[in-house]
Design an enzyme around this catalytic site. Structure first.
Site, PDB file in Angstrom:
ATOM      1  N   HIS A 185       0.726  -1.273  -0.069  1.00 16.96           N
ATOM      2  CA  HIS A 185       0.059   0.069  -0.007  1.00 16.96           C
ATOM      3  C   HIS A 185       0.854   1.144  -0.047  1.00 16.96           C
ATOM      4  O   HIS A 185       0.512   2.150  -0.545  1.00 16.96           O
ATOM      5  CB  HIS A 185      -0.768  -0.056   1.146  1.00 16.96           C
ATOM      6  CG  HIS A 185      -1.843   1.264   1.488  1.00 16.96           C
ATOM      7  ND1 HIS A 185      -2.676   1.724   0.704  1.00 16.96           N
ATOM      8  CD2 HIS A 185      -1.289   2.454   2.503  1.00 16.96           C
ATOM      9  CE1 HIS A 185      -3.149   2.885   1.065  1.00 16.96           C
ATOM     10  NE2 HIS A 185      -2.330   3.021   2.105  1.00 16.96           N
ATOM     11  N   CYS A 477      -1.055  -5.674 -15.988  1.00 14.87           N
ATOM     12  CA  CYS A 477      -2.023  -5.220 -15.084  1.00 14.87           C
ATOM     13  C   CYS A 477      -1.494  -5.325 -13.580  1.00 14.87           C
ATOM     14  O   CYS A 477      -2.421  -5.445 -12.547  1.00 14.87           O
ATOM     15  CB  CYS A 477      -3.409  -5.915 -15.278  1.00 14.87           C
ATOM     16  SG  CYS A 477      -3.380  -7.746 -14.878  1.00 14.87           S
TER      17      CYS A 477
END
Length: 545
Positions: A185, A477
């Site tokens: 994150h 991706c």
């Protein structure tokens, strides 16, 4: 100064005073046993409600992805299964409430960690919610980012989404963590804010006397000082020139797409002016269900995500689950190594009905929404698996079919696979961890999972060449696509579309327009010739001036 190395995950150089993020709370004791177990258990839900209320309050004054992160964390704090399990730990095992929350949350975190992939990246979220509820029960301050009096470099063991969702980029000069990796994150957030970040800097928290730091996100270095340093803010390119149409300076088209996994994600992608969706994760439809959702339920949920993209391309990934995933209707068994077990498309070989029903729901949702829907299968290893999936998808009425390339065998068999499908999409997160036999969740191995690793780039180059030869699209991706500098290299390697977290779309889209496709091919050649990730970055910067 002490100079330390980690993994640079967001470009730029910044300097300023160090501010340490509070360490997680110490483990609460398992004794003494509560005198009244029912009363002790009854303390848990009110504490969780207070935590959720505070997060929702913060969310109400935030926007975009920050708001979504805070709302998601607040909802997790009120998860009925988590709270019920914690209450049972009190009533059945005579644990104090704080310890019961720890045990219950750790059980959830262990289950997610075992899955690998996207779900394992939610472990930090569970720990964050756990610590907030425990702090409330103990009557102490929750760990997290302190109030900043001025521009600062944040130093932490790791950062949770709720810690950082509403950070002020004018006050946060850079992020440095001892743990984490390229797909963490922290990495995603730093790139979205346009601030330098270095993760996996082992041992930096044990340094004493450091009051300031110079952070170089390109070199992956952190220089600490026991004296103040001149405050330096990185130059930021946050996508102000993004016009919603991806291309290089000479007009070579490159689709700039978003990764989504929920309606909230879809809204964020629209706000970021993504050209479509390169990865629609469908797991969210299953995770909250005790039984397999029927075709009608799936159809409605998928259509809600697809509708904002009417007339635009959306690539839907079929269920990426397996015996290691917490999906009860799949009757999961025990596997000694879940990351190498029955996951992704492999589940469908024994449970064809699950795949066929999902494909039927996707086809119906595509018709409902008007989106230009394609499907792709995860964890494909061989050309025969790709052909099997393509046949079933086309039979369900979905004309455009692709597969994920995240297993080295698929990359090595790419020519045969491209004969069976219409496109491929490279999942760099999983492909890196399988290429280097390195768990991407381990901070100690973060260097091996650096997407700038030349060995990984050479595999991508192989896939790009095959795609050009067959005249078929090759997408990326994984989080590698969200790095503006690496995105340029990927285009030079033959990648035709890039899909990423929505907040990175404007930055990457505007970055691609700065140089020509020929420039990117030269930069890619320089990266391929480099011996390690650091020199690959340096070579690309030099090649692009």
């Amino acid at each position: 100064m002490a100079r330390m190395s980690g993994v640079g995950v967001s470009s730029g150089r910044a300097a300023g005073p160090l501010v340490r993020v509070a360490e997680p709370l110490a483990e609460p004791c398992a004794t003494p046993a509560p005198a009244d177990a029912d009363s002790e258990a009854a303390r848990i839900r009110p504490a969780a409600e207070l935590v959720a209320e505070r997060l929702f309050t913060r969310a109400s004054s935030a926007e975009g992805d920050a708001r979504a992160v805070l709302e998601t964390t607040a909802a997790m704090a009120m998860d009925p299964a988590l709270l019920s399990r914690a209450e049972q730990q009190v009533t059945e095992h005579a644990l104090p409430a704080a310890r019961a929350v720890l045990e219950a949350a750790n059980g959830f975190a262990d289950a997610l960690r075992a899955t690998g992939g996207y779900l394992s990246e939610r472990v930090r979220d569970v720990h964050d919610v756990r610590d907030r509820i425990i702090a409330e029960l103990l009557g102490v301050a929750a760990p997290g980012v302190p109030a900043l009096d001025g521009p600062s470099v944040l130093l932490a063991r790791d950062l949770a989404p709720a810690d950082t969702a509403d950070l002020d980029p004018e006050l946060v000069l850079a992020l440095v963590t001892e743990e984490g990796g390229p797909t963490s994150h922290t990495a995603i957030l730093a790139r979205s804010l346009g601030i330098p970040a270095v993760v996996a800097v082992r041992g930096i928290l044990s340094l004493e006397g450091a009051v300031a730091a110079v952070v170089d996100g390109d070199a992956g270095t952190v220089e600490t000082s026991d004296r103040p340093v001149h405050v330096e803010m990185a130059e930021r390119d946050i996508g102000l020139d993004w016009n919603g149409s991806g291309s290089t300076a000479d007009g070579h088209p490159v689709a700039v797409l978003a990764n989504v996994g929920s309606v909230t994600d879809a809204q964020g992608a629209v706000e970021a002016e993504a050209q479509g969706v390169g990865l629609f994760r469908t797991e969210f439809c299953y995770l909250v269900a005790a039984d397999e959702p029927d075709v009608g339920t799936q159809r409605d949920v998928y259509a809600e995500v697809l509708t904002p993209f009417a007339g635009k391309p959306v690539v839907v990934r079929t269920l990426d689950a397996g015996a290691d995933k917490p999906l009860s209707f799949l009757a999961p068994g025990t596997e000694p190594n879940p990351a190498l077990g029955v996951r992704g498309v492999r589940v469908s070989f024994d449970r064809v009905g699950v795949l066929d029903r999902q494909l039927a729901a996707i086809a119906a949702a595509a018709a409902d929404s008007g989106a230009e829907v394609s499907v792709m299968a995860p964890m494909i290893s061989t050309a025969s698996e790709a052909a099997w999936f393509a046949e079933r998808a086309r039979a369900a009425g979905i004309p455009r079919v692709g597969v994920m390339v995240e297993v080295p065998a698929a990359a090595l068999s790419i020519r045969d696979i491209l004969e069976a499908v219409d496109f491929v999409s490279i999942g760099t997160n999983d492909l890196a961890q399988y290429v280097f036999a390195a768990d991407r969740m381990l901070g100690t191995l973060a260097g091996l999972n650096d997407p700038w690793q030349p060995a990984l780039l050479r595999l991508i180059a192989m896939i790009g060449r095959a795609g050009a030869e067959f005249g078929k699209p090759v997408g990326v991706c994984g989080e590698a696509a969200a790095d503006p500098w690496l995105a340029r290299v990927l285009v030079g390697l033959g990648v035709t579309s890039l899909s990423m977290v929505a907040t990175a779309v404007p930055t990457v889209g505007s970055a691609l327009a700065e140089y020509s496709s020929a420039d990117y091919r030269r930069a890619a050649e320089a990266a391929l010739a480099a011996p390690d990730p650091t020199r690959a970055r340096e070579a690309v910067h030099a090649a692009l001036g």
